[in-house]
Design an enzyme around this catalytic site. Structure first.
Site, mmCIF file in Angstrom:
data_model
loop_
_atom_site.group_PDB
_atom_site.id
_atom_site.type_symbol
_atom_site.label_atom_id
_atom_site.label_comp_id
_atom_site.label_asym_id
_atom_site.label_seq_id
_atom_site.Cartn_x
_atom_site.Cartn_y
_atom_site.Cartn_z
ATOM 1 N N THR A 55 3.714 -3.505 -11.983
ATOM 2 C CA THR A 55 3.671 -3.139 -10.704
ATOM 3 C C THR A 55 2.227 -3.492 -10.219
ATOM 4 O O THR A 55 2.024 -4.207 -9.210
ATOM 5 C CB THR A 55 4.277 -1.682 -10.058
ATOM 6 N N LYS A 83 -12.155 15.170 -6.803
ATOM 7 C CA LYS A 83 -12.807 16.280 -6.456
ATOM 8 C C LYS A 83 -12.136 17.080 -5.298
ATOM 9 O O LYS A 83 -12.649 17.974 -4.518
ATOM 10 C CB LYS A 83 -14.019 15.662 -5.478
HETATM 11 C C1 NCD Z 1 9.741 1.238 -13.534
HETATM 12 C C2 NCD Z 1 9.037 2.403 -12.821
HETATM 13 O O1 NCD Z 1 7.800 2.467 -12.769
HETATM 14 O O2 NCD Z 1 9.807 3.173 -12.198
HETATM 15 N N1 NCD Z 1 8.720 0.185 -14.187
HETATM 16 C C3 NCD Z 1 8.371 -0.895 -13.252
HETATM 17 O O3 NCD Z 1 7.912 -0.619 -12.303
HETATM 18 N N2 NCD Z 1 8.838 -2.048 -13.631
HETATM 19 C C4 NCD Z 1 10.613 1.751 -14.614
HETATM 20 C C5 NCD Z 1 10.189 2.514 -15.813
HETATM 21 O O4 NCD Z 1 8.954 3.133 -15.762
HETATM 22 O O5 NCD Z 1 11.104 2.855 -16.484
#
Ligand code: NCD
Length: 308
Positions: A55, A83
């Site tokens: 992401t 902080k």
């Molecule tokens: C997911 C999340 O962060 O929810 N990952 C992502 O953004 N592709 C899935 C996960 O962490 O299992």
């Protein structure tokens, strides 16, 4: 005062807007050069209070590929959070340093709270076990690319349906697109929250939701198989996690009788839910899925910044 558009959950977008974002994302995928200058001079802030690979980097990459710049952090301990600064103060200040921000936070509702104090569009990059709208856009552009349409599929979700925010956002959104049937495959302890199930059935009374324990009972009918990681960080104790962590492991054998055009999706990261031997199966699209996330996030940034 002009209203600022945020993306906190998928319902912030109409079906038409979702289809437009998917179409724009696919056009960017095919003609990236046409978009290389669209956000010249704009700044994206990525505020990650929880770990992330896809992401965070796909948002950064999206902004850079649009000709913009990025600032941000992946570790809140390096910021004034350490902080004791409040989230609302942080976001008021960041609003002066960037044109748009994406935020991931372990607390459900944190991006919503931030959006109420922000002077710039806020995108929810995942809040606790709640929602993950841009993963949903990533999932939808992938479905469109590989299945041609967002509608009329039999969609199975397997794994941690209780804590998996990607599942929560995607099932809510696909319910709006005439999904033929949802099949939920999970251990008893990790079933889709009954409140969410009730909410969906109330809103869409003709929706078909089937809950099963084993993939083998339903594998031949599935069009889209969405696997998920058991969300270790959301468990209250390690023992429960250890008990459930190997509940499902997809391998060549388990998809032998699946349709030839079924697609296997996973938001990633995988831990061991999908054996590596599945990666070279033509139905496995999870790495392409992660790739499509950049293009649909480019489309989203353009939309929220009102770039033509
Ligand atoms: C997911 C999340 O962060 O929810 N990952 C992502 O953004 N592709 C899935 C996960 O962490 O299992």
């Amino acid at each position: 005062m002009e209203t600022i558009r945020h993306l906190i959950e998928p319902s912030n977008l109409t079906n038409q807007e979702i289809e437009q974002l998917v179409a724009l994302g696919l056009d960017i995928y095919q003609n990236p050069k046409n978009y290389a200058e669209k956000c010249r001079g704009k700044i994206l802030a990525s505020l990650f209070y929880e770990p992330s690979t896809r992401t965070k980097f796909s948002f950064d990459s999206a902004m850079l590929r649009l000709g913009g710049n990025t600032i941000g952090f992946a570790d809140p301990d390096s910021t004034s959070d350490k902080k004791g600064e409040s989230l609302t103060d942080t976001i008021r200040v960041i609003s002066n340093y960037a044109d748009i921000a994406v935020m991931r936070h372990p607390k459900e509702g944190a991006p919503l709270l931030a959006s109420k104090h922000a002077g710039i569009p806020i995108i929810n990059g995942g809040d606790g076990g709640h929602q993950h709208p841009t993963q949903t856009l990533t999932d939808l552009i992938t479905i469109k690319r590989f299945k041609g349409s967002l509608e009329n599929h039999i969609v199975a979700f397997q794994g941690d349906l209780k804590y998996g925010r990607t599942v929560h956002s995607l099932i809510k959104t696909l319910s709006r697109f005439n999904t033929k049937k949802f099949i939920l495959i999970s251990p008893e302890e990790l079933k889709l929250p009954s409140s969410l199930k009730r909410q969906l059935l109330k809103k869409y009374p003709s929706l078909v939701i089937e809950e099963v324990r084993h993939l083998s009972d339903v594998v031949t009918e599935i069009d889209i198989l969405y696997c998920t990681r058991i969300q270790k960080e959301r468990f209250f104790n390690e023992e429960d996690y250890i008990k459930l962590k190997n509940s499902y492991i997809l391998n060549k054998k388990s998809i032998k009788s699946a349709k030839a055009d079924m697609i296997i999706m996973h938001p990633l990261p995988r831990v061991n839910e999908i054996a590596y031997e599945v990666d070279d199966d033509s139905r496995a699209v999870y790495f392409e899925q992660a790739k499509m996330g950049v293009y649909v996030r480019m489309a989203l940034i353009m939309k929220l910044l009102e770039v033509e």
